[in-house]
Design an enzyme around this catalytic site. Structure first.
Site, short mmCIF file in Angstrom:
data_model
loop_
_atom_site.label_atom_id
_atom_site.label_comp_id
_atom_site.label_asym_id
_atom_site.label_seq_id
_atom_site.Cartn_x
_atom_site.Cartn_y
_atom_site.Cartn_z
N CYS A 122 48.81 61.74 59.94
CA CYS A 122 48.32 62.63 59.49
C CYS A 122 47.45 62.41 60.77
O CYS A 122 48.16 62.47 62.29
CB CYS A 122 46.87 62.89 58.28
N HIS A 167 50.51 61.77 53.68
CA HIS A 167 50.31 60.30 52.80
C HIS A 167 51.03 59.67 51.83
O HIS A 167 50.92 60.21 50.71
CB HIS A 167 48.70 61.34 52.31
N GLU A 170 50.47 57.15 50.13
CA GLU A 170 49.49 56.39 49.75
C GLU A 170 48.83 57.07 48.43
O GLU A 170 48.54 56.24 47.82
CB GLU A 170 47.87 55.88 50.17
N SER A 201 23.98 42.77 34.10
CA SER A 201 23.74 44.27 33.22
C SER A 201 24.30 44.25 32.05
O SER A 201 24.16 45.32 31.32
CB SER A 201 24.14 45.30 34.76
N GLY A 202 25.12 43.64 31.41
CA GLY A 202 25.98 43.38 30.50
C GLY A 202 27.37 43.35 30.96
O GLY A 202 28.38 43.62 30.20
N GLY A 203 27.82 44.28 32.83
CA GLY A 203 28.77 44.60 33.21
C GLY A 203 29.52 43.79 33.18
O GLY A 203 29.25 42.61 34.13
N ASP A 226 31.29 43.75 36.85
CA ASP A 226 30.83 43.34 38.29
C ASP A 226 29.49 42.10 38.21
O ASP A 226 30.06 41.16 38.67
CB ASP A 226 29.91 44.39 38.69
N SER A 227 28.45 42.20 37.68
CA SER A 227 27.57 40.91 37.51
C SER A 227 28.48 39.76 36.78
O SER A 227 28.30 39.23 37.21
CB SER A 227 26.08 41.98 37.08
N SER A 228 28.61 40.09 35.94
CA SER A 228 29.67 39.10 34.63
C SER A 228 30.75 38.45 35.23
O SER A 228 30.58 37.39 35.98
CB SER A 228 29.66 39.70 33.52
#
Length: 508
Positions: free
Chosen positions: A79, A166, A168, A220-222, A224-226
């Protein structure tokens, strides 16, 4: 080191999507602002120029020096990127009398590596008001649509291409085939970006980076951190200490359940009950930003207090992921604010710690694939996203322990109901909201004047956009009945049917 496609970001809403599509093809991609990009990248295989809300004819239009790449690496302009290449080669770009936005059909009779294998009249997604009116010197037109004469082109004697659509977005039905042609056939990428390769490379890198140093991470229990903790655990084992702070704003029984899950993974986890400190800091606060700042301040205080009890800690690990990195170094300069739940800003300076971020180059869906490789339990790996400030931003108005307890009960009924009815995995994020209003009701023969709970459930791929979940009416009726009957103080339940945009997923 994985082979790399460099994406120059000119401010398009679709730039992150280009990078993710390439990674779905197991090709590593990096996004850099057009005005601040590296000219030397190890194992660089190609370059993509993104779209932009700007016009190439604007006085301050993005116009980077492409001499480090042009003719030396395969290059694809999307584009705005295609229009920039046109202008740089002496062509003409101007406002179109027939602005193309939405679906169009690509007509291409001439065979080219980029369009090889695409249907003769394939559907693509257009989003532009300017159009290429006159080709530049050396531009070979390889596709058009019914509305525009130049929908795709190739530069003579070099692997430089431009497209006005586009590929994508999913509305471009064979967009992935075009991207495959570019990265596999033109750039000669080997598809070496896989979760297994990432884990092996990341763990080896962490061993070198951290040596024999001690590291602390806030869990955090989520997801990403896990995942970050498990990668660090593989690299340095017991030299990693995890702090899980109960801020009093978690879901029902979450503190105990998450602590148990982490200990089963062999992680060294210290649980910290800090509910009273958070409640005290939040007392009387109603403004969402004020609540977030109070939570962030107390988190830093508690984390610092607990981390100082540990010996010889030199690193603070964070679960920062790639969208946070991109957004903090935007096309228009560093973002004014980084989301508070994606970092613990202030700790490194106060504690004189160095930062390590194992996931900083991964998108959310990639984090989950890596989590699967490192054996993160299913109930954590596929847990719905949960806001860093927790229930504080799902309680509109001031926070009290009583409101938290009420909302925890209502939320647990909703979430457990989704799981019991096999709806949990069909929803991207769900939760209950405590509204700052009361309504009249009748229970038995008595008039009541009690609280209102709003249920929120959305479907999404990454949280950037979201649609409200069309949950079965029978299910919603059952959950409403259970909440009203079991949660004392609630006599009305409503369901949020707003999409993002214009609404947001959370209410605060």
């Amino acid at each position: 080191m994985s082979q790399t496609i460099l994406i120059l970001d000119f401010g398009s809403q679709y730039t992150q999507l280009i990078a993710r599509r390439l990674r779905e093809l197991n090709v590593y991609s990096e996004i850099h602002p057009y005005n601040n990009f590296p000219t030397k990248i190890d194992n660089l295989k190609g370059v993509i120029l993104s779209g932009s809300p700007c016009s190439v004819n604007d006085l301050d239009a993005p116009n980077p020096d492409l001499s480090a790449f042009r003719g030396k690496y395969p290059l694809l302009g999307v584009c705005y990127g295609a229009q920039l290449l046109t202008k740089l080669t002496g062509g003409e770009v101007g406002a179109s009398h027939t602005r193309e936005y939405g679906r169009a059909h690509l007509i291409h009779s001439e065979s080219s590596q980029l369009l090889n294998g695409l249907s003769a009249n394939t559907q693509v997604w257009m989003s532009h008001s300017d159009t290429i009116k006159k080709p530049g010197i050396g531009m070979q037109i390889i596709a058009h649509t019914e509305s525009i004469p130049v929908a795709a082109f190739k530069m003579e004697n070099e692997d430089t291409y431009g497209i006005q659509f586009h590929p994508e977005v999913t509305h471009s039905e064979e967009g992935m085939e075009l991207l495959k042609n570019f990265v596999y056939n033109i750039c000669k990428c080997e598809a070496d970006w896989t979760p297994d390769n990432f884990v092996n490379t990341c763990v080896d890198s962490l061993k070198v980076q951290l040596g024999n140093d001690e590291v602390v991470i806030g869990l955090s229990g989520g997801v990403d951190s896990s995942v970050a903790a498990l990668l660090l655990h593989q690299a340095i084992d017991k030299r990693l200490t995890c702090l899980f702070i109960d801020n009093g704003l978690l879901r029902l029984n979450e503190y105990e359940e998450v602590l148990h899950s982490y200990k089963d993974l062999g992680l060294k986890v210290i649980g910290v009950d800090a509910k009273d400190q958070f409640y005290l800091a939040l007392k009387g606060l109603e403004d969402p930003e004020a609540k977030r700042k109070a939570i962030g301040r107390v988190f830093i205080e508690v984390f610092e207090q607990e981390a100082k009890k540990l010996k010889d800690v030199k690193w603070l690990a964070q679960g920062t992921i790639y969208p946070d990195v991109i957004e903090s170094v935007s096309v228009n300069g560093p973002s004014a604010t980084i989301k508070s739940h994606h970092n613990v800003g202030g700790l490194p300076d106060k504690m004189n710690l160095k930062i390590v971020e194992p996931l900083r180059m991964l998108f959310k869906d990639e984090v989950r694939r890596v989590g699967d490789v490192v054996k993160l339990p299913h109930h954590i790996l596929h847990r719905h996203p949960f806001p860093g400030p927790g229930l504080a931003i799902r309680i509109l108005g001031d926070i009290t322990p009583e409101k938290v307890a009420l909302l925890q009960q209502a939320d647990a009924i909703f979430i457990n109901g989704l799981k019991e009815h096999n709806l949990y995995n069909h929803v991207w994020q769900a939760g209950a909201i405590f509204l700052p209003v009361k309504s009249v009701g009748v229970m038995g023969d008595e008039r009541t004047y009690e609280h209102v709970i709003c249920l929120r459930a959305v479907t999404s791929f990454d949280g950037m956009t979201a649609d409200w979940s069309h949950l079965p009416h029978e299910f919603l009726a059952k959950i409403s009945n259970q909440i009203i009957n079991k949660v004392k103080g609630v006599n009305r339940v409503v369901y949020d049917i707003s999409s993002k945009p214009p609404a947001t997923i959370e209410w605060e």
